[in-house]
Design an enzyme around this catalytic site. Structure first.
Site, PDB file in Angstrom:
ATOM      1  N   LYS A  64      26.197  50.445  44.280  1.00 22.62           N
ATOM      2  CA  LYS A  64      26.552  49.937  42.945  1.00 22.62           C
ATOM      3  C   LYS A  64      25.851  50.750  41.865  1.00 22.62           C
ATOM      4  O   LYS A  64      26.462  51.201  40.897  1.00 22.62           O
ATOM      5  CB  LYS A  64      26.126  48.471  42.846  1.00 22.62           C
ATOM      6  CG  LYS A  64      26.414  47.836  41.500  1.00 22.62           C
ATOM      7  CD  LYS A  64      25.787  46.466  41.364  1.00 22.62           C
ATOM      8  CE  LYS A  64      26.120  45.569  42.528  1.00 22.62           C
ATOM      9  NZ  LYS A  64      25.858  44.155  42.253  1.00 22.62           N
ATOM     10  N   THR A 124      26.868  41.487  32.650  1.00 17.92           N
ATOM     11  CA  THR A 124      27.584  41.392  33.932  1.00 17.92           C
ATOM     12  C   THR A 124      28.947  40.743  33.715  1.00 17.92           C
ATOM     13  O   THR A 124      29.976  41.233  34.196  1.00 17.92           O
ATOM     14  CB  THR A 124      26.759  40.614  34.967  1.00 17.92           C
ATOM     15  OG1 THR A 124      25.446  41.177  35.011  1.00 17.92           O
ATOM     16  CG2 THR A 124      27.383  40.705  36.345  1.00 17.92           C
ATOM     17  N   GLY A 156      16.735  40.051  36.799  1.00 17.38           N
ATOM     18  CA  GLY A 156      17.098  38.688  37.207  1.00 17.38           C
ATOM     19  C   GLY A 156      18.224  38.667  38.221  1.00 17.38           C
ATOM     20  O   GLY A 156      18.839  39.687  38.534  1.00 17.38           O
ATOM     21  N   ASP A 157      18.471  37.504  38.772  1.00 13.83           N
ATOM     22  CA  ASP A 157      19.616  37.227  39.650  1.00 13.83           C
ATOM     23  C   ASP A 157      19.693  35.696  39.684  1.00 13.83           C
ATOM     24  O   ASP A 157      19.165  35.030  38.776  1.00 13.83           O
ATOM     25  CB  ASP A 157      19.411  37.840  41.048  1.00 13.83           C
ATOM     26  CG  ASP A 157      20.668  37.788  41.930  1.00 13.83           C
ATOM     27  OD1 ASP A 157      21.533  38.648  41.760  1.00 13.83           O
ATOM     28  OD2 ASP A 157      20.796  36.882  42.774  1.00 13.83           O
ATOM     29  N   LYS A 172      15.943  49.800  41.834  1.00 15.56           N
ATOM     30  CA  LYS A 172      16.364  48.919  40.739  1.00 15.56           C
ATOM     31  C   LYS A 172      17.239  47.824  41.312  1.00 15.56           C
ATOM     32  O   LYS A 172      18.162  48.087  42.084  1.00 15.56           O
ATOM     33  CB  LYS A 172      17.172  49.750  39.715  1.00 15.56           C
ATOM     34  CG  LYS A 172      17.642  48.958  38.525  1.00 15.56           C
ATOM     35  CD  LYS A 172      16.612  48.957  37.412  1.00 15.56           C
ATOM     36  CE  LYS A 172      16.867  47.868  36.382  1.00 15.56           C
ATOM     37  NZ  LYS A 172      16.276  46.550  36.717  1.00 15.56           N
ATOM     38  N   GLN A 225      23.224  47.142  46.373  1.00 16.86           N
ATOM     39  CA  GLN A 225      22.726  47.686  45.108  1.00 16.86           C
ATOM     40  C   GLN A 225      22.675  49.219  45.110  1.00 16.86           C
ATOM     41  O   GLN A 225      22.840  49.851  44.074  1.00 16.86           O
ATOM     42  CB  GLN A 225      21.324  47.103  44.858  1.00 16.86           C
ATOM     43  CG  GLN A 225      20.879  47.130  43.425  1.00 16.86           C
ATOM     44  CD  GLN A 225      21.482  46.006  42.588  1.00 16.86           C
ATOM     45  OE1 GLN A 225      21.530  44.868  43.023  1.00 16.86           O
ATOM     46  NE2 GLN A 225      21.939  46.332  41.399  1.00 16.86           N
ATOM     47  N   SER A 245      20.884  47.095  32.325  1.00 19.98           N
ATOM     48  CA  SER A 245      19.448  47.156  32.648  1.00 19.98           C
ATOM     49  C   SER A 245      18.981  48.611  32.589  1.00 19.98           C
ATOM     50  O   SER A 245      17.878  48.905  32.102  1.00 19.98           O
ATOM     51  CB  SER A 245      19.188  46.608  34.045  1.00 19.98           C
ATOM     52  OG  SER A 245      19.063  45.210  34.015  1.00 19.98           O
ATOM     53  N   ASN A 259      24.683  32.766  34.514  1.00 19.22           N
ATOM     54  CA  ASN A 259      24.770  33.905  33.597  1.00 19.22           C
ATOM     55  C   ASN A 259      26.092  34.663  33.720  1.00 19.22           C
ATOM     56  O   ASN A 259      26.760  34.932  32.725  1.00 19.22           O
ATOM     57  CB  ASN A 259      23.573  34.838  33.872  1.00 19.22           C
ATOM     58  CG  ASN A 259      23.664  36.107  33.064  1.00 19.22           C
ATOM     59  OD1 ASN A 259      24.141  37.121  33.542  1.00 19.22           O
ATOM     60  ND2 ASN A 259      23.247  36.044  31.822  1.00 19.22           N
ATOM     61  N   LYS A 307      15.986  45.123  45.857  1.00 24.13           N
ATOM     62  CA  LYS A 307      16.248  43.714  45.563  1.00 24.13           C
ATOM     63  C   LYS A 307      15.054  42.901  46.032  1.00 24.13           C
ATOM     64  O   LYS A 307      14.332  43.326  46.943  1.00 24.13           O
ATOM     65  CB  LYS A 307      17.512  43.251  46.299  1.00 24.13           C
ATOM     66  CG  LYS A 307      18.147  41.995  45.746  1.00 24.13           C
ATOM     67  CD  LYS A 307      19.041  42.250  44.543  1.00 24.13           C
ATOM     68  CE  LYS A 307      19.525  40.975  43.923  1.00 24.13           C
ATOM     69  NZ  LYS A 307      20.560  41.213  42.899  1.00 24.13           N
TER      70      LYS A 307
HETATM   71  P1  NDP Z   1      22.684  31.977  37.947  1.00 25.11           P
HETATM   72  O1  NDP Z   1      21.515  31.422  38.660  1.00 25.11           O
HETATM   73  O2  NDP Z   1      22.614  32.151  36.474  1.00 25.11           O
HETATM   74  O3  NDP Z   1      23.994  31.108  38.268  1.00 25.11           O
HETATM   75  C1  NDP Z   1      24.462  30.945  39.565  1.00 25.11           C
HETATM   76  C2  NDP Z   1      25.609  29.951  39.537  1.00 25.11           C
HETATM   77  O4  NDP Z   1      26.188  29.873  40.831  1.00 25.11           O
HETATM   78  C3  NDP Z   1      25.149  28.551  39.193  1.00 25.11           C
HETATM   79  O5  NDP Z   1      26.182  27.848  38.567  1.00 25.11           O
HETATM   80  C4  NDP Z   1      24.854  27.968  40.576  1.00 25.11           C
HETATM   81  O6  NDP Z   1      24.907  26.554  40.617  1.00 25.11           O
HETATM   82  C5  NDP Z   1      25.960  28.575  41.390  1.00 25.11           C
HETATM   83  N1  NDP Z   1      25.522  28.706  42.786  1.00 25.11           N
HETATM   84  C6  NDP Z   1      24.382  29.278  43.243  1.00 25.11           C
HETATM   85  N2  NDP Z   1      24.292  29.189  44.576  1.00 25.11           N
HETATM   86  C7  NDP Z   1      25.406  28.560  44.973  1.00 25.11           C
HETATM   87  C8  NDP Z   1      25.901  28.153  46.221  1.00 25.11           C
HETATM   88  N3  NDP Z   1      25.210  28.400  47.349  1.00 25.11           N
HETATM   89  N4  NDP Z   1      27.106  27.524  46.249  1.00 25.11           N
HETATM   90  C9  NDP Z   1      27.787  27.293  45.107  1.00 25.11           C
HETATM   91  N5  NDP Z   1      27.356  27.642  43.873  1.00 25.11           N
HETATM   92  C10 NDP Z   1      26.195  28.262  43.823  1.00 25.11           C
HETATM   93  O7  NDP Z   1      23.008  33.373  38.660  1.00 25.11           O
HETATM   94  P2  NDP Z   1      23.894  34.584  38.146  1.00 25.11           P
HETATM   95  O8  NDP Z   1      25.024  34.084  37.315  1.00 25.11           O
HETATM   96  O9  NDP Z   1      22.983  35.589  37.588  1.00 25.11           O
HETATM   97  O10 NDP Z   1      24.431  35.161  39.528  1.00 25.11           O
HETATM   98  C11 NDP Z   1      25.678  34.759  40.111  1.00 25.11           C
HETATM   99  C12 NDP Z   1      26.122  35.818  41.091  1.00 25.11           C
HETATM  100  O11 NDP Z   1      26.302  37.067  40.405  1.00 25.11           O
HETATM  101  C13 NDP Z   1      25.158  36.125  42.238  1.00 25.11           C
HETATM  102  O12 NDP Z   1      25.889  36.480  43.386  1.00 25.11           O
HETATM  103  C14 NDP Z   1      24.403  37.349  41.731  1.00 25.11           C
HETATM  104  O13 NDP Z   1      23.865  38.112  42.787  1.00 25.11           O
HETATM  105  C15 NDP Z   1      25.539  38.088  41.029  1.00 25.11           C
HETATM  106  N6  NDP Z   1      25.138  39.070  40.045  1.00 25.11           N
HETATM  107  C16 NDP Z   1      24.347  38.733  38.987  1.00 25.11           C
HETATM  108  C17 NDP Z   1      24.018  39.682  38.062  1.00 25.11           C
HETATM  109  C18 NDP Z   1      23.253  39.348  36.828  1.00 25.11           C
HETATM  110  O14 NDP Z   1      23.115  40.244  35.959  1.00 25.11           O
HETATM  111  N7  NDP Z   1      22.778  38.141  36.635  1.00 25.11           N
HETATM  112  C19 NDP Z   1      24.426  41.090  38.215  1.00 25.11           C
HETATM  113  C20 NDP Z   1      25.322  41.318  39.309  1.00 25.11           C
HETATM  114  C21 NDP Z   1      25.624  40.339  40.204  1.00 25.11           C
HETATM  115  P3  NDP Z   1      23.583  25.665  40.314  1.00 25.11           P
HETATM  116  O15 NDP Z   1      23.458  25.624  38.834  1.00 25.11           O
HETATM  117  O16 NDP Z   1      23.889  24.361  40.938  1.00 25.11           O
HETATM  118  O17 NDP Z   1      22.455  26.382  40.985  1.00 25.11           O
END
Ligand code: NDP
Length: 443
Positions: A111, A206, A162-163, A87, A108, A374, A237, A123
């Site tokens: 976690k 999250t 998603g991620d 997962k 993961q 999830s 997100n 992943k």
């Molecule tokens: P999203 O794609 O919804 O958002 C990511 C955000 O981070 C965007 O604002 C993006 O900017 C910014 N970003 C991405 N890459 C970079 C970078 N290299 N440098 C600076 N900013 C960056 O992703 P999530 O919110 O889902 O995920 C964010 C983090 O949380 C990740 O590390 C993910 O692995 C982790 N996570 C997510 C979960 C989930 O349920 N969604 C669960 C657990 C962890 P831009 O819009 O310009 O791309």
């Protein structure tokens, strides 16, 4: 022994610094567990844990709107299935390569164990960049990606979600393709839409879970979220719903970012405006200042950590807080850091926080709320039922996040490092996975 394992991982996985970083942190903290369980050493549990059960890499050809053929690379790492089906999410971002997916898959495993739900670790993703693509292009890519991935996943085998770069739109296109190819309506992906098998509160999970975990940290640190100044990086997100919960609880969030730069709004971020920009219009965060003249936009991401705050929430991506940024945060008086993104603080930054007695919530514990809900989505799919928002939210707070906090805290105390939730989370997760691997023999 620990050094030998790490050396072997370095030798076997050249050019994958993120994966090696994730492994080093875990393996160093679980050494005392191995001393207590010599049978794990003989069974080479750690050596097996750091080697994925299966690694898939595949070609994803698709056609853009101009009729040109494009070729991307797809990945799925089925890392560990000792306590349940694989997962973990799918990440679509140009920076994706094998080492990123392996680090995320490895994180993961522990976690998912911490959530208390029966989920193994996995992943996947692609170096495809959804930014600037039309809906039709994203759909064609997702369909081609699923055409291959569908042979490897299933509701009892491997359940992606998603991620970064994969939200409701992408999950919808992939689910549709899976259903067409397999002629099955199953809970094969999570993060689905609400009227086709999704769970209420999954979108928020999250971010909300991060804040529920933070509240436990603050209780022990005798601090209040109400009235605190917060900086939350990212505007995806995780960041959006962490900010929403902070604001509901009376904190003032003054800065957010995207991959181009950050905004500072001393009046407090207008989250509705951010949601419209990022969730609906898919625009850049720089546009925020057009309707909010009091706010300032600065190019570049690192600068966000120079803003004075009480609570820092790195919610964007890996290694976004380095040692220098951590020192700046400490100098500005930060008293809590909770990681919503995966591995957002470098090992040097974590040392700075721990040394300065900043309450520190490591990602694999603090951001586990997403995968936990999830897991609840999978349960609802199996039951053919949907639970109310309040039920899921309460479960997330009380049964998942508070439980994870207690487990990590107790393990840190048991192994002589009270308050160190990094070590505590690694040990609590490892104990569960290791005992399952040991019981199942050499497989
Ligand atoms: P999203 O794609 O919804 O958002 C990511 C955000 O981070 C965007 O604002 C993006 O900017 C910014 N970003 C991405 N890459 C970079 C970078 N290299 N440098 C600076 N900013 C960056 O992703 P999530 O919110 O889902 O995920 C964010 C983090 O949380 C990740 O590390 C993910 O692995 C982790 N996570 C997510 C979960 C989930 O349920 N969604 C669960 C657990 C962890 P831009 O819009 O310009 O791309």
């Amino acid at each position: 022994m620990i050094k030998g394992i790490i050396d072997q991982v370095k030798k076997r996985n050249p050019g994958e610094p993120e994966f090696i970083q994730a492994v080093e942190e875990v393996v160093e903290s679980i050494a005392p567990v191995l001393d207590k369980h010599p049978e794990y050493k003989i069974a080479k549990i750690v050596e097996r844990l750091v080697e994925p059960e299966r690694q898939l890499m595949f070609r994803v050809p698709w056609q853009d709107d101009k009729g040109n053929v494009q070729v991307n690379r797809g990945f799925r790492i089925e890392f560990n299935s000792a306590i349940g089906p694989y997962k973990g999410g799918l990440r679509f971002h140009p920076s994706v390569y094998l080492g990123i997916i392996k680090f995320l898959g490895f994180e993961q495993i522990l976690k998912n164990a911490l959530t208390g739900l029966p989920m193994g670790g996995g992943k996947g993703g692609s170096d495809f960049d959804p930014k600037g693509k039309s809906d039709a292009e994203v759909m064609r890519f997702c369909q081609s990606f699923m055409m291959e991935l569908c042979r490897h996943i299933g509701p009892d085998t491997d359940v992606p979600a998603g991620d970064i770069g994969v939200g409701g739109r992408e999950i919808g296109y992939m689910f549709g393709m899976y259903k067409k190819i397999r002629n099955e309506f199953t809970g094969v992906l999570t993060g689905k839409g609400l009227n086709w098998g999704g769970s209420l509160a999954r979108t928020e999970a999250t971010g909300y879970g991060l804040i529920y975990f933070l509240l436990q940290m603050l209780k022990d640190a005798k601090k209040e979220i109400k009235g605190a100044t917060v900086v939350s990086s990212g505007s995806g997100n995780v960041s959006i719903y962490a900010v929403q919960k902070c604001q509901q609880l009376g904190a003032k969030v003054v800065a957010m970012s995207d991959s181009n730069g950050y905004i500072y709004d001393a009046n407090g971020i207008d989250l509705k405006a951010i949601q419209k920009l990022k969730e609906v219009e898919r625009k850049r965060i720089s546009e925020y200042v057009k309707d909010h003249p009091s706010a300032k936009y600065t190019e570049g991401c690192n600068g966000i950590w120079t803003i004075k705050c009480d609570i820092a929430l790195p919610n964007a991506t890996q290694n976004e807080i380095d040692e220098k940024s951590a020192e700046k945060l400490v100098a500005n008086g930060v008293w809590a850091v909770a990681e919503g993104a995966n591995m957002p603080s470098t090992p040097e930054a974590i040392k700075v926080f721990l040394k300065n007695k900043v309450a520190f919530g490591p990602a694999k514990a603090a951001n586990a709320g997403g995968v936990a809900v999830s897991g609840l989505e999978m349960t609802q799919n199996s039951q053919r039922l949907s639970w109310s928002f309040a039920e899921v939210d309460k479960y997330l707070d009380e049964k998942i996040m508070q439980h994870i906090y207690r487990q990590a805290k107790a393990a840190a105390e048991e192994y002589g490092q009270p308050g160190n939730l990094v070590v505590g989370a690694n040990i609590a997760g490892f104990e569960k996975v290791a005992s399952a691997m040991y019981a199942q023999g050499l497989v």
